[in-house]
Design a protein around this motif. Structure first.
Motif, PDB file in Angstrom:
ATOM      1  N   UNK A   8      43.338  32.840  47.699  1.00 28.29           N
ATOM      2  CA  UNK A   8      44.531  32.785  46.850  1.00 28.29           C
ATOM      3  C   UNK A   8      44.257  33.264  45.429  1.00 28.29           C
ATOM      4  N   UNK A   9      45.300  33.658  44.742  1.00 29.92           N
ATOM      5  CA  UNK A   9      45.195  34.104  43.358  1.00 29.92           C
ATOM      6  C   UNK A   9      44.615  33.001  42.485  1.00 29.92           C
ATOM      7  N   UNK A  10      43.631  33.358  41.644  1.00 29.34           N
ATOM      8  CA  UNK A  10      43.034  32.395  40.733  1.00 29.34           C
ATOM      9  C   UNK A  10      41.828  31.667  41.277  1.00 29.34           C
ATOM     10  N   UNK A  11      41.424  31.974  42.510  1.00 29.34           N
ATOM     11  CA  UNK A  11      40.318  31.238  43.127  1.00 29.34           C
ATOM     12  C   UNK A  11      38.951  31.729  42.649  1.00 29.34           C
ATOM     13  N   UNK A  12      38.914  32.906  42.014  1.00 25.32           N
ATOM     14  CA  UNK A  12      37.644  33.416  41.496  1.00 25.32           C
ATOM     15  C   UNK A  12      37.061  34.570  42.283  1.00 25.32           C
ATOM     16  N   UNK A  13      37.882  35.263  43.051  1.00 26.57           N
ATOM     17  CA  UNK A  13      37.394  36.369  43.883  1.00 26.57           C
ATOM     18  C   UNK A  13      36.724  37.461  43.049  1.00 26.57           C
ATOM     19  N   UNK A  14      37.427  37.933  42.034  1.00 23.61           N
ATOM     20  CA  UNK A  14      36.908  39.048  41.234  1.00 23.61           C
ATOM     21  C   UNK A  14      35.626  38.666  40.506  1.00 23.61           C
TER      22      UNK A  14
END
Length: 207
Positions: A8-14
């Motif tokens: 999900x958005x904001x989970x720290x993927x990038x």
């Protein structure tokens, strides 16, 4: 190999992807194209290639994109040729992608390893999105609403990492990549010259 990191958005993927590239040799990032406006901290060609919707649709119709999806009203996609060049050069490719794009990439004939990133809780994810200060509150609420559905896609992935402490999550991501590189079936060519030295011989050299 193609490593896809989703969640999900904001989970720290990038953050995880950028950090693991700095630690693992011969691993490169696949930069995506997007119609989303560029944020102040983002760099063209490093974070995204920012294009108009018209240009994106041209690329899509021409078959230049290996996958694409519309997320929060903006289009995202990746160049087929760019990924193919890296794989043919013997480099592994890693990318951060939404669950829609991940589903499309898992259908490819390439060797794909999928990793899903989860937050330790819904409240932590909400706090991280608020702390980014890149979106107005209505947008944050929308992302959280979508996250309630996206997290259940973890079942579709090969690995799951709970990103509670960044360093712990990073160590797990690195371990997954290194372990996948050392699967027996992926080392057959490298093993042949080693095993050749153990083939039967009528003569053994004295030491």
């Amino acid at each position: 190999m193609l490593f896809i990191v989703s969640g999900p958005s904001g989970v720290g993927k990038s953050t995880l992807v950028n950090r693991v590239i700095a630690r693992v040799p011969n691993l490169v990032y696949s930069v995506s194209y997007t119609t989303r406006p560029q944020r102040p901290t983002e760099v063209e060609g490093r974070d995204y290639y920012f294009v108009s919707r018209r240009e994106f649709e041209r690329m899509r119709e021409a078959g230049e994109l290996i996958e694409w999806a519309e997320v929060y009203g903006y289009l995202y996609g990746r160049s087929r040729a760019a990924i193919e060049r890296e794989l043919e050069a013997g480099r592994d490719v890693i990318l951060s992608i939404d669950v829609q794009g991940a589903a499309a990439l898992r259908k490819l004939s390439w060797p794909v390893v999928s990793i899903f990133i989860l937050p330790p809780s819904f409240d932590v994810l909400a706090e991280r999105l608020r702390a980014r200060k890149t979106d107005a509150w209505p947008s944050v609420e929308h992302r959280l609403s979508i996250a309630r559905e996206e997290v259940w896609h973890y079942r579709d992935f090969d690995y799951v990492i709970i990103n509670d402490r960044l360093e712990d999550a990073l160590a797990l991501l690195e371990a997954i990549i290194l372990a996948e590189r050392h699967r027996r079936e992926r080392l057959e060519e490298d093993l042949r010259p080693v095993l050749h030295t153990f083939e039967r011989s009528d003569r053994v050299e004295e030491s």
